[in-house]
Design an enzyme around this catalytic site. Structure first.
Site, PDB file in Angstrom:
ATOM      1  N   GLY A   1       0.666  -1.286  -0.104  1.00 35.33           N
ATOM      2  CA  GLY A   1       0.031  -0.040   0.079  1.00 35.33           C
ATOM      3  C   GLY A   1       0.800   1.196   0.051  1.00 35.33           C
ATOM      4  O   GLY A   1       0.454   2.303  -0.297  1.00 35.33           O
ATOM      5  N   PHE A   2       1.944   1.325   0.609  1.00 39.15           N
ATOM      6  CA  PHE A   2       2.969   2.452   0.920  1.00 39.15           C
ATOM      7  C   PHE A   2       2.211   3.517   1.388  1.00 39.15           C
ATOM      8  O   PHE A   2       2.472   4.729   0.864  1.00 39.15           O
ATOM      9  CB  PHE A   2       3.422   2.787  -0.604  1.00 39.15           C
ATOM     10  CG  PHE A   2       4.186   1.492  -1.278  1.00 39.15           C
ATOM     11  CD1 PHE A   2       5.277   0.755  -0.518  1.00 39.15           C
ATOM     12  CD2 PHE A   2       3.884   1.072  -2.518  1.00 39.15           C
ATOM     13  CE1 PHE A   2       5.843  -0.354  -0.941  1.00 39.15           C
ATOM     14  CE2 PHE A   2       4.491   0.166  -3.186  1.00 39.15           C
ATOM     15  CZ  PHE A   2       5.438  -0.495  -2.366  1.00 39.15           C
TER      16      PHE A   2
ATOM     17  N   THR B   1       4.773  -6.687   4.707  1.00 38.86           N
ATOM     18  CA  THR B   1       5.767  -6.435   5.470  1.00 38.86           C
ATOM     19  C   THR B   1       6.363  -7.615   6.639  1.00 38.86           C
ATOM     20  O   THR B   1       7.637  -7.496   6.956  1.00 38.86           O
ATOM     21  CB  THR B   1       5.538  -5.129   6.528  1.00 38.86           C
ATOM     22  OG1 THR B   1       4.486  -5.546   7.159  1.00 38.86           O
ATOM     23  CG2 THR B   1       5.310  -3.903   5.757  1.00 38.86           C
TER      24      THR B   1
ATOM     25  N   ILE C   1      15.651  -5.512  15.765  1.00 38.25           N
ATOM     26  CA  ILE C   1      15.010  -5.968  14.848  1.00 38.25           C
ATOM     27  C   ILE C   1      14.324  -7.442  15.209  1.00 38.25           C
ATOM     28  O   ILE C   1      15.169  -8.459  15.407  1.00 38.25           O
ATOM     29  CB  ILE C   1      16.049  -5.914  13.489  1.00 38.25           C
ATOM     30  CG1 ILE C   1      16.351  -4.786  13.180  1.00 38.25           C
ATOM     31  CG2 ILE C   1      15.181  -6.636  12.340  1.00 38.25           C
ATOM     32  CD1 ILE C   1      15.289  -3.609  13.015  1.00 38.25           C
TER      33      ILE C   1
ATOM     34  N   ASN D   1      12.708  -9.534  13.061  1.00 40.58           N
ATOM     35  CA  ASN D   1      12.964 -10.461  12.330  1.00 40.58           C
ATOM     36  C   ASN D   1      13.878  -9.831  10.935  1.00 40.58           C
ATOM     37  O   ASN D   1      13.596  -8.813  10.388  1.00 40.58           O
ATOM     38  CB  ASN D   1      11.396 -10.570  11.184  1.00 40.58           C
ATOM     39  CG  ASN D   1      11.538 -11.780  10.248  1.00 40.58           C
ATOM     40  OD1 ASN D   1      12.583 -12.102   9.874  1.00 40.58           O
ATOM     41  ND2 ASN D   1      10.618 -12.382   9.805  1.00 40.58           N
TER      42      ASN D   1
ATOM     43  N   LYS E   1      15.189 -10.941   8.491  1.00 43.36           N
ATOM     44  CA  LYS E   1      14.953 -11.029   6.944  1.00 43.36           C
ATOM     45  C   LYS E   1      13.625  -9.972   6.463  1.00 43.36           C
ATOM     46  O   LYS E   1      14.119  -9.275   5.559  1.00 43.36           O
ATOM     47  CB  LYS E   1      14.412 -12.385   6.412  1.00 43.36           C
ATOM     48  CG  LYS E   1      14.293 -12.461   5.262  1.00 43.36           C
ATOM     49  CD  LYS E   1      14.084 -14.386   5.072  1.00 43.36           C
ATOM     50  CE  LYS E   1      14.277 -14.479   3.608  1.00 43.36           C
ATOM     51  NZ  LYS E   1      14.502 -16.174   3.287  1.00 43.36           N
TER      52      LYS E   1
ATOM     53  N   GLY F   1       9.849   0.115  14.523  1.00 43.34           N
ATOM     54  CA  GLY F   1       9.492  -0.038  13.251  1.00 43.34           C
ATOM     55  C   GLY F   1      10.502   0.348  12.034  1.00 43.34           C
ATOM     56  O   GLY F   1      11.239   1.023  12.485  1.00 43.34           O
ATOM     57  N   VAL F   2      10.392  -0.318  11.073  1.00 40.33           N
ATOM     58  CA  VAL F   2      11.452  -0.310   9.809  1.00 40.33           C
ATOM     59  C   VAL F   2      10.990   0.238   8.553  1.00 40.33           C
ATOM     60  O   VAL F   2      11.489   0.623   7.671  1.00 40.33           O
ATOM     61  CB  VAL F   2      12.186  -1.358   9.835  1.00 40.33           C
ATOM     62  CG1 VAL F   2      13.101  -1.310  10.863  1.00 40.33           C
ATOM     63  CG2 VAL F   2      11.573  -2.583   9.407  1.00 40.33           C
TER      64      VAL F   2
ATOM     65  N   GLU G   1       8.887   2.890   7.098  1.00 38.74           N
ATOM     66  CA  GLU G   1       9.224   4.179   6.756  1.00 38.74           C
ATOM     67  C   GLU G   1      10.224   4.863   6.375  1.00 38.74           C
ATOM     68  O   GLU G   1      10.801   5.470   5.369  1.00 38.74           O
ATOM     69  CB  GLU G   1       8.030   5.103   7.355  1.00 38.74           C
ATOM     70  CG  GLU G   1       6.761   4.667   7.980  1.00 38.74           C
ATOM     71  CD  GLU G   1       5.722   5.257   6.969  1.00 38.74           C
ATOM     72  OE1 GLU G   1       5.984   5.461   6.131  1.00 38.74           O
ATOM     73  OE2 GLU G   1       4.450   4.596   7.609  1.00 38.74           O
TER      74      GLU G   1
END
Lengths: 748, 329
Positions: free
Chosen positions: A238-239, A467, A632, A634, A636, A705-706, A708
């Protein structure tokens, strides 16, 4: 880099875990919104305005209505039963405040003016082509220059006296930067399948926030929210463009209600450029004052962002400006400029991405003016605490990001003069830029069920937009119970599940971890309690706190898992259908401790470009991305987010721009052949490093979170590298061949 | 898309008899796309995919005969094409995507239509739509005052500035291919240079085909002994984009001097742009940078630019200069 400090973290937390929904996607068995089909389902096709401003003089649906298979032609003359939502209401955010077909006014090219519903898609398509619309046409305002705006400007983050400090600063940079309209273009196009059962509506959507979507649609349709169910089990990304409902959702629901048949409505790729959001154009003036030895004395960040005629949308370009650097005098001002375009929408890293293109480009220009290494300038002005809110950072390791990246790309061999570095007959340019994005812990509810068949189910009405959220839940369940991933079932993307957060702002991982952990911990406590109370249980009469669960088995804490029994045996012995518990995440803003801190992620991109002046060809050859996003969960999925964002940033830097025809207001390059995004062949060597320092203020795992942040800073790193290779400073994105042909660096 | 009837032709004669005012369909990569946009509205489609026109054969003259139904990918990877007509192989592989190249045919690519965004608008040439002389003669040209970054600078007129998009055709122009057609009046051949037309005041007439004529073969002449050939395509991104400028060169150097040169350009012309001016500037001259740049200057001397495409002139010059350097190295 950080070492593991969480004793409870089983190896699965922080590992590179393949996504558990991967096989469903690679085999085509994951069902996306418009994959849903039902008996009696009919198809809707929207008719778009072919003018950018004006009024509908006449709309003649008579021919379309007589065509084979056509069941309904909906337009402003027969639309009823829809309402507005109140803008900026916390729990009901809509993309376009004006409901479709509210009146005869046209505000932007492509606006939906009619909807044709027919038995087949082909019949609906033919019907839509047969709707005759005539307009009283006015000239749309799609001017790209926003600087003629004279309306009110909002000031924020003012500290000290930036104007005075600029007037007396020994070194000043005063430049303007602009970013064009960019279109999200997720692979999956927007679409809705609406089905009614009596008074109850089910919507199969591609929504980044099913809970919000439900509330909005209840308000728009004037029905109780408990009568609306929204399902988005899989989303083809969706971005940000799918955060909030768009008109097609309303149109599908209304036509399905009128016909009492399930209706499917897809937005096609062409419509994706006009009807479902975009990143608005920005024009930003940056003024930096500095001492001759490179200490910032003043920052002014004055910007305009474009929005539609009816929707108040601001691309907050100045959000990172108050805290990225230490600087005593600072102000940010915003002007919202209306144009005849569709409603803008948040697009990956909204605000930060265009804002940091401007700020970080200006920092590069300041370094050049100071004859100072741009890396040294960053390190010298690094902020020890958030000077915007006057709070300490919960966890900030931006300096280490810079130093790590510098080491990886070989920064110390960089010679600053443009065109001074060559390799294999090409000129080389290297640039860097910093990135930041806010962190928070937002509310979330999740339930966990330990099942008598030995499976663990976890349920939450957040959604996985591609994600890796499904996998994060499964990792937590596995870490707490030892039950293997293939015996863990994760149910997301359905409003019938416990309320979960909208997938936006890089907030989902930090929100779901506490709720999921609390739920599974409570379920385990209940399980162990039951194990001690159940007559047939080998643990009957034991104290619950002497027991534990690992490898999916209940056993004494001081004995190995093999000594115990599978957890499901106890559930069966107790004749239970399962053991369920619900966990909640409390928001960080209600947490007195978190409120003492400034919560942000940080990162840096180092980009290398190759320049072949003989053929005016510029390609990005390497990008190193070093990020400080807490722990982090996950590796991957996390690295995948940063990689994808770096590629999107490359597209922003060199390729992407939605062009509106000045006469019609139409996005005239609205196709994948004409609107250029990076292809696989454009990809440089990409290298992602996570510093992996847990931020325990945000949650017990230390995860932020990662999604954005990875896109922020890419364009500035690339344009700085472009300057270094070519001597051309591009302040208006994207960098085009037209710009590069101005380069005086010619002979390789 | 308009309703149409569909016929599968079992032979060339049946195809010719069945087409009427309709269209032949082979790979369909352009035609179906344009039918969906209502740009093409054929009443009849004659599917020619089973016709025996899918071979690549050596000619007694030493040349190569390419069937009209040979797919772009098969042509690009054919050993004789790779060995003796490298410019053609390179041009084909620089175009589109593998999926499209597996479908698109030689004959179809000759007839590829422009990517002008205004031309491709469903309502172009209709009241309330964009002006387009290709769609409806006499309505004007929306690109002249519109977004024309990708439009042509050579061979334009005040009626149309649409770029010819094919890469294959640029290579074939430099190779001086010959096109074989068959129609109601029998068979004939058309020199490549005569096949495509500049727009003039009839931009809707794009090629020399008569109504009902079918492209059957394309002949490549015997390779020029001792010559090298190169195709170079410049664009914003590395793949899947039409040329902003491209060049096809066949050249032969002896004793440091250019003894043979054929030059064609893409991305800049309203047709695959053979440049006799560049060839004249190269003939007999020393193979050096000054000669190459002079040839490039000559090739673009007649360029006429618009609001957004002036950069193409310098880009095309650099493209041709580099291609000449590669072809004579």
């Amino acid at each position: 880099m950080a070492t593991d400090t969480l004793s409870q973290a089983a190896s699965v937390i922080g590992a590179a875990v393949p996504r558990i929904d991967g096989p469903l996607k690679t085999t085509g068995t994951a069902r996306y919104a418009v994959d849903h089909d039902f008996p009696g389902l009919v198809h809707a096709v929207a008719v778009q305005a072919t003018v950018g401003k004006g009024r509908i003089r006449s709309l003649d649906a008579s021919a379309a209505e007589k065509m084979p298979g056509v069941l309904l032609v909906l337009h402003h003359g027969n639309m009823d039963g829809v309402y507005r939502t109140f803008p900026h209401q916390d729990d009901a955010t809509i993309s376009e405040v004006r409901p479709p077909f509210e009146d005869d006014r046209i505000y932007y090219w492509g606006q939906f003016v009619a909807l044709v519903v027919a038995e087949t898609l082909e019949q609906a398509t033919a019907g839509a082509a047969a709707v005759r619309v005539e307009y009283d046409v006015e000239t749309p305002d799609v001017r790209t220059d926003l600087s003629t705006y004279t309306g009110p400007r909002e000031s924020s983050w003012k500290r000290g006296d930036p104007d005075k400090a600029l007037a007396s600063a020994p070194v000043v940079v005063d430049e303007s930067y602009s970013t064009p309209v960019e279109t999200h273009n997720p692979m999956e196009m927007h679409g809705t399948v609406a089905t009614w059962d009596g008074d109850s509506l089910t919507l199969y959507e591609c929504s980044q926030g099913v809970v919000n979507h439900r509330v909005v649609m209840a308000e728009v349709l004037g029905i109780p929210r408990e009568n609306v169910r929204v399902i988005s089990r899989f989303i083809g990304s969706g971005f940000g463009g799918k955060l909030f409902p768009w008109p097609q959702s309303t149109l599908a629901a209304v036509s399905a209600r009128k016909l009492n048949r399930p209706v499917k409505l897809s937005v096609d790729r062409r419509m994706m450029f006009s009807n479902v959001g975009h990143r608005p154009r920005t024009q930003q003036r940056i003024r930096l004052g500095a001492t001759p030895d490179g200490k910032l004395t003043a920052i002014r960040h004055d910007f305009f962002t474009e929005t539609s005629m009816l929707d108040d949308f601001v691309e907050h370009c100045g959000e990172q400006t108050p805290f990225l650097y230490s600087c005593p005098n600072l102000e940010v001002t915003t002007g919202m400029v209306r144009r005849n375009v569709g409603a803008p929408a948040p697009m990956r890293g909204p605000g930060a991405v265009p804002g940091l293109f401007a700020l970080e480009s200006a920092m590069d220009e300041l370094a050049i003016k100071l004859k100072m290494d741009p890396l040294e300038l960053r390190l010298k002005n690094d902020a020890e605490r958030d000077e915007g809110t006057n709070r300490p950072f919960s966890s900030r390791h931006l300096k280490e990001c810079y130093l790590t990246g510098a080491e990886k790309i070989g920064w110390k061999t960089r010679t600053p003069e443009p065109g001074s570095m060559r390799r294999d007959g090409k000129f080389i340019g290297i640039g860097l830029a910093g990135a930041s994005w806010a962190a928070a812990r937002i509310p979330c509810t999740a339930s966990v069920e330990l099942c008598p068949n030995g499976r663990v189910c976890v349920r939450c009405a957040t959604q996985d937009i591609g994600t890796g959220t499904y996998t994060i839940f499964a990792q937590v369940m596995h870490a707490k119970t030892g039950v293997p991933l293939d015996r863990i079932d994760v149910f997301l993307g359905d409003t019938s599940l416990p309320d979960g957060p909208t997938s936006g702002g890089s907030m989902v991982t930090s929100a779901v971890l506490p709720a999921a952990t609390s739920a599974v911990n409570q379920a385990i406590t209940r399980l162990l309690n039951i194990a001690t109370l159940t007559a047939d249980s080998p643990f009957h009469g034991a104290k619950p706190d002497t027991l534990t669960v690992s490898e999916g088995r209940i056993h004494a804490k001081d004995k190995p898992a093999s000594s115990g029994i599978p957890f499901e045996n106890v559930i069966r012995m107790a004749s239970l259908s399962g053991i369920t518990a619900t966990g909640r995440t409390s928001p960080s803003w209600e947490d007195p401790k978190a409120n003492q801190y400034s919560l942000h992620s940080f990162g840096a991109h180092f980009a290398e470009v190759e320049w072949e002046p003989e053929i005016a060809r510029l390609r990005v050859s390497r990008i190193f991305s070093i990020f400080d996003c807490g722990r982090i969960i996950n590796k991957k999925a996390g690295a995948n987010q940063i990689l994808g964002a770096a590629v999107m940033g490359l597209g922003m830097a060199l390729l992407e721009e939605t062009v509106h025809d000045p006469r019609s207001g139409q996005p005239i390059n609205g196709s994948f052949a004409d609107y250029l995004v990076a292809t696989c062949a454009d990809l440089p060597d990409l290298d992602v490093t996570f510093l992996d320092y847990p931020d325990l203020i945000v949650n017990e795992y230390g995860a932020r979170g990662v999604g954005e942040i990875g896109m922020a800073g890419v364009a500035a790193a690339i344009t700085s590298a472009v300057y270094h290779a070519t001597g051309v400073r591009v302040r208006e994105l994207p960098v085009r061949i037209e710009d590069l042909l101005q380069s005086k660096i010619l002979e390789a | 898309m308009q309703t149409f009837s569909y016929i599968k032709a079992a032979s060339i004669s049946k195809a010719l008899a069945g087409v009427g005012s309709g269209k032949f369909i082979a790979g369909g990569t352009t035609l179906v796309d344009l039918m969906k946009l209502n740009v093409e509205q054929p009443a009849t489609l004659v599917d020619i995919n089973v016709l025996p026109l899918d071979k690549i054969e050596k000619l007694p003259t030493g040349g190569l005969r390419i069937g009209a139904l040979v797919r772009n990918s098969d042509l690009a990877w054919h050993p004789d094409v790779k060995a003796s007509y490298a410019v053609l192989s390179q041009a084909l592989l620089s175009g589109a995507s593998p999926q499209l190249r597996n479908m698109a045919t030689t004959g179809g690519n000759l007839l590829q239509r422009t990517r002008c965004a205004y031309f491709r608008e469903p309502n172009a040439g209709t009241p309330g739509g964009y002006a387009c002389n290709k769609r409806t003669p006499g309505t004007g040209c929306a690109a002249l005052e519109g977004f024309n970054r990708t439009h042509a600078v050579l061979g334009t007129s005040d009626h149309c500035i649409a770029t010819h998009p094919s890469d294959m055709c640029v290579a074939m122009a430099a190779l001086e291919a010959v096109i074989h057609v068959e129609g109601p009046k029998g068979k004939r051949t058309i020199a490549f240079a005569d096949f495509h037309k500049v727009p003039g005041d009839t931009p809707h007439l794009e090629n020399a085909l008569e109504p009902g004529e079918l492209v059957t073969y394309v002949d490549l002449p015997r390779p020029v002994e001792g010559a090298r050939s190169v195709y170079l395509k410049l664009r914003d991104r590395a793949s899947y984009e039409f040329a902003l400028a491209s060049a096809a060169v066949v050249a032969k150097v002896e004793g440091g001097h250019i003894r043979y040169a054929r030059v064609a350009m893409g991305g800049v012309g309203t047709k695959p742009w053979r440049s006799h001016e560049a060839e004249a500037a190269l003939a007999g001259k020393p193979a050096n940078a000054a000669t190459f740049r002079a040839a490039a200057e000559a090739a673009l001397a007649g360029a006429k630019t618009r609001s957004d495409n002036a950069f193409k002139v310098e880009l095309a010059k650099r493209c041709l200069t580099r291609t000449l350097k590669l072809a004579t190295a």
